[in-house]
Scaffold this active site. Structure first.
Site, PDB file in Angstrom:
ATOM      1  N   ASN A  10      79.385  53.467  34.233  1.00 17.98           N
ATOM      2  CA  ASN A  10      78.777  54.493  35.091  1.00 17.98           C
ATOM      3  C   ASN A  10      77.261  54.383  34.950  1.00 17.98           C
ATOM      4  OD1 ASN A  10      77.890  56.788  36.378  1.00 17.98           O
ATOM      5  ND2 ASN A  10      78.723  58.225  34.860  1.00 17.98           N
ATOM      6  N   TRP A  11      76.611  53.935  36.020  1.00 19.97           N
ATOM      7  CA  TRP A  11      75.166  53.703  35.937  1.00 19.97           C
ATOM      8  C   TRP A  11      74.340  54.933  36.271  1.00 19.97           C
ATOM      9  CZ3 TRP A  11      74.917  48.092  38.440  1.00 19.97           C
ATOM     10  CH2 TRP A  11      75.526  47.197  37.548  1.00 19.97           C
ATOM     11  N   LYS A  12      75.001  56.037  36.562  1.00 27.79           N
ATOM     12  CA  LYS A  12      74.310  57.313  36.810  1.00 27.79           C
ATOM     13  C   LYS A  12      73.113  57.112  37.744  1.00 27.79           C
ATOM     14  CE  LYS A  12      75.896  58.768  32.315  1.00 27.79           C
ATOM     15  NZ  LYS A  12      75.982  59.857  31.376  1.00 27.79           N
ATOM     16  N   HIS A  93      83.126  64.083  37.310  1.00 29.09           N
ATOM     17  CA  HIS A  93      82.346  63.743  36.117  1.00 29.09           C
ATOM     18  C   HIS A  93      81.714  65.021  35.577  1.00 29.09           C
ATOM     19  CE1 HIS A  93      79.212  62.085  33.538  1.00 29.09           C
ATOM     20  NE2 HIS A  93      79.971  61.004  33.467  1.00 29.09           N
ATOM     21  N   GLU A  95      78.883  65.704  34.514  1.00 29.29           N
ATOM     22  CA  GLU A  95      77.544  66.023  35.041  1.00 29.29           C
ATOM     23  C   GLU A  95      77.648  66.658  36.423  1.00 29.29           C
ATOM     24  OE1 GLU A  95      75.821  62.142  34.336  1.00 29.29           O
ATOM     25  OE2 GLU A  95      76.041  62.501  32.191  1.00 29.29           O
ATOM     26  N   GLU A 165      86.788  62.373  28.858  1.00 32.60           N
ATOM     27  CA  GLU A 165      85.408  62.291  28.392  1.00 32.60           C
ATOM     28  C   GLU A 165      85.003  63.615  27.752  1.00 32.60           C
ATOM     29  OE1 GLU A 165      82.992  59.127  30.554  1.00 32.60           O
ATOM     30  OE2 GLU A 165      82.974  60.865  31.859  1.00 32.60           O
ATOM     31  N   GLY A 171      76.581  60.878  26.195  1.00 31.68           N
ATOM     32  CA  GLY A 171      75.131  60.713  26.071  1.00 31.68           C
ATOM     33  C   GLY A 171      74.552  61.289  24.792  1.00 31.68           C
ATOM     34  N   SER A 208      79.809  58.009  24.657  1.00 32.18           N
ATOM     35  CA  SER A 208      79.070  57.226  23.652  1.00 32.18           C
ATOM     36  C   SER A 208      79.838  55.987  23.172  1.00 32.18           C
ATOM     37  CB  SER A 208      78.653  58.109  22.473  1.00 32.18           C
ATOM     38  OG  SER A 208      77.750  59.105  22.917  1.00 32.18           O
ATOM     39  N   GLY A 229      78.692  54.869  29.774  1.00 31.29           N
ATOM     40  CA  GLY A 229      77.447  55.248  30.441  1.00 31.29           C
ATOM     41  C   GLY A 229      76.295  54.384  29.936  1.00 31.29           C
ATOM     42  N   GLY A 230      75.541  54.913  28.985  1.00 27.46           N
ATOM     43  CA  GLY A 230      74.315  54.254  28.499  1.00 27.46           C
ATOM     44  C   GLY A 230      74.482  52.771  28.181  1.00 27.46           C
TER      45      GLY A 230
HETATM   46  C1  PEP Z   1      79.492  58.789  31.105  1.00 28.03           C
HETATM   47  O1  PEP Z   1      78.499  59.024  31.739  1.00 28.03           O
HETATM   48  O2  PEP Z   1      80.592  58.834  31.688  1.00 28.03           O
HETATM   49  C2  PEP Z   1      79.381  58.447  29.684  1.00 28.03           C
HETATM   50  C3  PEP Z   1      80.482  58.328  28.995  1.00 28.03           C
HETATM   51  O3  PEP Z   1      78.122  58.273  29.173  1.00 28.03           O
HETATM   52  P1  PEP Z   1      77.737  57.692  27.704  1.00 28.03           P
HETATM   53  O4  PEP Z   1      78.543  56.455  27.481  1.00 28.03           O
HETATM   54  O5  PEP Z   1      76.273  57.398  27.784  1.00 28.03           O
HETATM   55  O6  PEP Z   1      78.064  58.751  26.696  1.00 28.03           O
END
Ligand code: PEP
Length: 251
Positions: A10-12, A93, A95, A165, A171, A208, A229-230
């Site tokens: 997920n590149w947000k 998601h 967010e 999640e 994050g 994470s 994500g990151g």
């Molecule tokens: C996400 O945005 O779905 C996510 C899991 O982010 P991260 O891996 O950065 O925690």
């Protein structure tokens, strides 16, 4: 012992079209196609055209979609507008739920609209830290699961994915332990089996994920993949995560 993995990034709100294209090409060059391994990236809407058809090993998804077919909905994107640009779409998601106040009912409508347009929705769900600390994790995810999937039937189940999640792990650098994740995945598995007997709906873990923990997470019986994500924003870390999946599939 493992069957299939979906490793998703997920590149947000990161990456321009040119940057997304560069990253997809770098990623595609960094792992070999392995039977049972599906790699998906979710760039922003504005980068979807730039990554279209770049490499069949890297599948493409959108991060959001609206449930109406067209109309006066400034800033929104209809499911049919994603035709040819995205195969998957994230719905619910955390967010979107927290920052943009999407309700379970909104998520359910989006999921239905995505399925109707031939997209594969990845339903994201998970608990907050206070919910975990008050032992409300399973009731929270049950409520989210039931609300979103109540109307799914028959062959539609073959297009649905779920991503657990925990919000406290997104994050934050704080990952659920493989055991904590497996416990919730097992619970979701049983609930999904009751909804869709004879289907194994893929259940991904997100929160994470990094190269240091991906192998342990994927080794859990009910973890069918990862939503990253990151660590998906750089080819090096994301390909290390993808390769942990390949390693298990080859073993
Ligand atoms: C996400 O945005 O779905 C996510 C899991 O982010 P991260 O891996 O950065 O925690």
């Amino acid at each position: 012992m493992k069957r299939e993995f979906v490793i998703a990034g997920n590149w947000k709100m990161y990456k321009t079209g040119a940057e997304a294209r560069e990253l997809v090409l770098a990623l595609a060059g960094s792992f070999a196609a392995v039977r049972g391994l599906t790699v998906v990236v979710f760039p922003p809407f504005t980068a979807l055209e730039s990554v279209r058809g770049l490499d069949p090993k890297v599948r493409i998804g959108a991060q959001n979609v609206f449930y109406e077919e067209q109309g006066a909905f400034t800033g929104e994107v209809a499911p049919r507008m994603l035709a040819g640009l995205a195969e998957y779409v994230l719905v619910g998601h955390s967010e979107r739920r927290q920052v943009f106040h999407e309700s379970d009912a909104d998520v359910a409508r989006k999921l239905r609209a995505a399925l109707a347009a031939g997209l594969k929705p990845v339903l994201c769900l998970g608990e907050t830290l206070p919910e975990r600390e008050s032992n409300a994790t399973l009731s929270k995810v049950d409520g989210q699961l039931d609300a979103a999937l109540a109307g799914v039937s028959g062959p539609e189940w073959g297009s649905v994915l779920v991503a657990y999640e925990p919000i406290w792990a997104i994050g934050t650098g704080r990952t659920a332990t493989p055991q904590q994740a497996q416990e919730v995945h097992r619970h979701l598995r049983l609930r999904l089996e009751a909804m869709a007997p004879s289907r194994r709906v893929p259940i991904l873990y997100g929160g994470s994920v990094k190269p240091e923990n991906s192998l342990d997470l994927l080794s859990q019986e009910d973890i069918d993949g990862l939503l990253v994500g990151g660590a998906s924003l750089k080819a090096e870390s994301f390909s290390a995560i993808i390769n942990s999946g390949s390693q298990l599939l080859r073993s």
